[in-house]
Design an enzyme around this catalytic site. Structure first.
Site, PDB file in Angstrom:
ATOM      1  N   ARG A 170       2.343  -5.781  -2.770  1.00 47.34           N
ATOM      2  CA  ARG A 170       1.118  -6.549  -2.622  1.00 47.34           C
ATOM      3  C   ARG A 170       0.793  -6.679  -1.137  1.00 47.34           C
ATOM      4  O   ARG A 170       1.682  -6.970  -0.320  1.00 47.34           O
ATOM      5  CB  ARG A 170       1.246  -7.947  -3.247  1.00 47.34           C
ATOM      6  CG  ARG A 170       1.374  -7.956  -4.755  1.00 47.34           C
ATOM      7  CD  ARG A 170       0.114  -7.500  -5.448  1.00 47.34           C
ATOM      8  NE  ARG A 170       0.209  -7.562  -6.902  1.00 47.34           N
ATOM      9  CZ  ARG A 170       0.649  -6.598  -7.675  1.00 47.34           C
ATOM     10  NH1 ARG A 170       1.078  -5.455  -7.134  1.00 47.34           N
ATOM     11  NH2 ARG A 170       0.669  -6.733  -8.996  1.00 47.34           N
TER      12      ARG A 170
ATOM     13  N   GLU B  22      -9.527  -5.405  -3.639  1.00 43.87           N
ATOM     14  CA  GLU B  22      -9.634  -4.070  -4.234  1.00 43.87           C
ATOM     15  C   GLU B  22     -10.745  -4.043  -5.270  1.00 43.87           C
ATOM     16  O   GLU B  22     -11.003  -5.086  -5.892  1.00 43.87           O
ATOM     17  CB  GLU B  22      -8.297  -3.686  -4.892  1.00 43.87           C
ATOM     18  CG  GLU B  22      -7.152  -3.581  -3.917  1.00 43.87           C
ATOM     19  CD  GLU B  22      -5.815  -3.290  -4.580  1.00 43.87           C
ATOM     20  OE1 GLU B  22      -4.829  -3.069  -3.870  1.00 43.87           O
ATOM     21  OE2 GLU B  22      -5.760  -3.296  -5.834  1.00 43.87           O
TER      22      GLU B  22
ATOM     23  N   HIS C 150      -3.989   2.058  -4.824  1.00 45.94           N
ATOM     24  CA  HIS C 150      -3.215   1.269  -5.794  1.00 45.94           C
ATOM     25  C   HIS C 150      -2.877   2.094  -7.032  1.00 45.94           C
ATOM     26  O   HIS C 150      -3.257   1.769  -8.157  1.00 45.94           O
ATOM     27  CB  HIS C 150      -3.958  -0.004  -6.200  1.00 45.94           C
ATOM     28  CG  HIS C 150      -3.024  -1.092  -6.660  1.00 45.94           C
ATOM     29  ND1 HIS C 150      -3.335  -2.425  -6.603  1.00 45.94           N
ATOM     30  CD2 HIS C 150      -1.765  -1.036  -7.195  1.00 45.94           C
ATOM     31  CE1 HIS C 150      -2.334  -3.144  -7.067  1.00 45.94           C
ATOM     32  NE2 HIS C 150      -1.361  -2.317  -7.429  1.00 45.94           N
TER      33      HIS C 150
END
Length: 315
Positions: free
Chosen positions: A234, A263, A281
């Protein structure tokens, strides 16, 4: 049941084998993320159930108050940090989570390590442009792999490091350190030592109040000029702005990241730096993971619809 699935960026959910489990239900799938509450209400207005993909759409009290038909949220994966569970309880919305798998994220982590240390993306771009052998990579054998957090993913990454004959150094909470020592791994004397000694340092911590900003500018400044920091966990684990500043100063010399504060990302200071390798991601975005994550989410939702007992996180 009227089901809405937001944030399916790749338009892949309908093509999963698991999707057949929802046959007979009214399913709407959206392929982008919207942050505006009015836009979310428009999409979710008639939904009796939401299937959420990890942490892409936050669900809070204000939104729930405008969705009186919503009865259930079925979350892919095991976490629901982006869902206000107390608000769901107040609004009578059942929240269910499934299980996750550490393998896809660990494999991506190692892919980033190899790609960054051997300059694979740069050399592919060079080759396509007619340039031959323009960088000098760094091998892994004999170097130190720092693993910050020795949970399911951290343990896999540590094993990958051992397979590449790296010296694995672990740091984390007391239980983490005990498990690493039991596995015969070297345990750092402090967080500072982890950052000082690591040639490759990979973060594998859950994000919570205790870990937010746990990696400070001072930690990064302790890293070697030739070291690589990898973050597939993260982004807020790192103090805001600290990584960009550290990379500009040259300690660490490189970073490979798969996560960002907000995001999806189209523009970010990290993307402008020549010593950064970044992916959007992708840690859990893999065929087998999606079949498992969505299979669990759909099964939980079908159990709820049939009146069978479910694990309600909002109780």
């Amino acid at each position: 049941m009227k089901i809405v699935i937001p944030d399916d960026y790749q338009d892949c959910v309908r093509h999963l084998d698991a999707f057949a489990r929802l046959r007979g239900h009214d399913v709407s799938v959206y392929h982008d993320t919207v942050a505006d509450e009015d836009a979310l209400v428009e999409r979710f207005r008639d939904a009796e159930a939401l299937v959420l993909i990890r942490e892409r759409t936050p669900i809070g009290d204000s939104l729930l108050a405008r969705l009186p038909r919503l009865k259930a949220i079925s979350q892919t994966g095991g976490g629901a940090a982006h869902v206000d569970l107390a608000a769901c309880k107040r609004h009578g919305v059942t929240v269910m989570a499934g299980t996750g798998s550490p393998h896809a994220a660990a494999e991506l982590t190692w892919g980033l390590v190899l790609a960054a240390m051997r300059h694979i993306p740069e050399e592919f771009a060079n080759l396509k442009a007619g340039r031959w052998q323009r960088t000098l990579g760094t091998g892994l054998k004999g170097r130190t792999l720092g693993v910050f957090g020795y949970g399911k993913i951290g343990r896999l990454v540590a094993r990958y490091g051992q397979a590449f004959e790296m010296n694995v150094l672990v740091w984390g909470r007391e239980g983490t350190r005990a498990r690493a020592a039991e596995a015969g791994l070297d345990v750092a004397a402090s967080q500072a030592e982890l950052f000082e000694r690591s040639d490759v340092l990979s973060l594998h911590l859950r994000l919570n109040a205790d870990t937010q900003g746990i990696v400070s500018a001072a930690d990064l400044a302790r890293m070697k000029p030739g070291a690589l920091l990898v973050n597939t966990s993260r982004a807020p684990l790192i103090e805001p702005g600290a990584l960009v500043a550290a990379l500009r100063e040259g300690r660490p010399g490189r970073a490979a990241v798969d996560v960002f504060e907000q995001e999806p990302v189209t523009d970010h200071p990290l993307l402008a730096l020549p010593n950064v390798l970044a992916t959007p991601h992708l840690g859990y975005v893999e065929q087998d993971s999606y079949e498992r994550y969505f299979g669990d989410a759909f099964d939980n939702l079908l159990a709820f619809d049939a009146g069978r007992p479910v694990n309600n996180l909002a109780e």
